[in-house]
Design a protein around this motif. Structure first.
Motif: not given
Length: 101
Positions: A6-7, A14-25, A68-74
């Motif tokens: 669970l994440i 907006i400020n937490s999205i990049q960190d959450v995306a990194k955690e998922i990846l 979120l899309t821009k964080a996952i897209l690369p």
């Protein structure tokens, strides 16, 4: 097979999205399908809704999914695979009384 994890993510923060995306990846290595299905609405007269709440609505409905899309897209581009789905309301296209933001 991966054990469920669970994440939590507040898409309007907006400020937490990049960190959450990194955690998922970091946890799973990739995202095969990103489904943006979060939204927020408030019913009320324009003059009674604060600008701060208007901004939170726009973050949840537009800027959050874009961030979120821009964080996952690369990762998807580098793997040359992946799908992005956006689910939203028709209220973004037509004006409805007491739903300004």
């Amino acid at each position: 097979t991966y054990a469920p994890k669970l994440i939590l993510l507040d898409i309007s923060d907006i400020n937490s999205i990049q960190d959450v995306a990194k955690e998922i990846l970091n946890c799973y290595g990739c995202v095969d399908i990103l489904i943006n299905n979060a939204s927020m609405k408030v019913k009320g007269a324009v003059q009674s809704i604060s600008l701060q709440l208007d901004k939170k609505i726009m973050d949840a409905n537009y800027f959050g999914p874009i961030t979120l899309t821009k964080a996952i897209l690369p990762n998807m581009i580098s793997r040359r695979t992946g799908h992005i789905v956006l689910i939203n309301s028709i209220q973004g296209r037509i004006g409805i009384p007491f739903r300004a933001a």
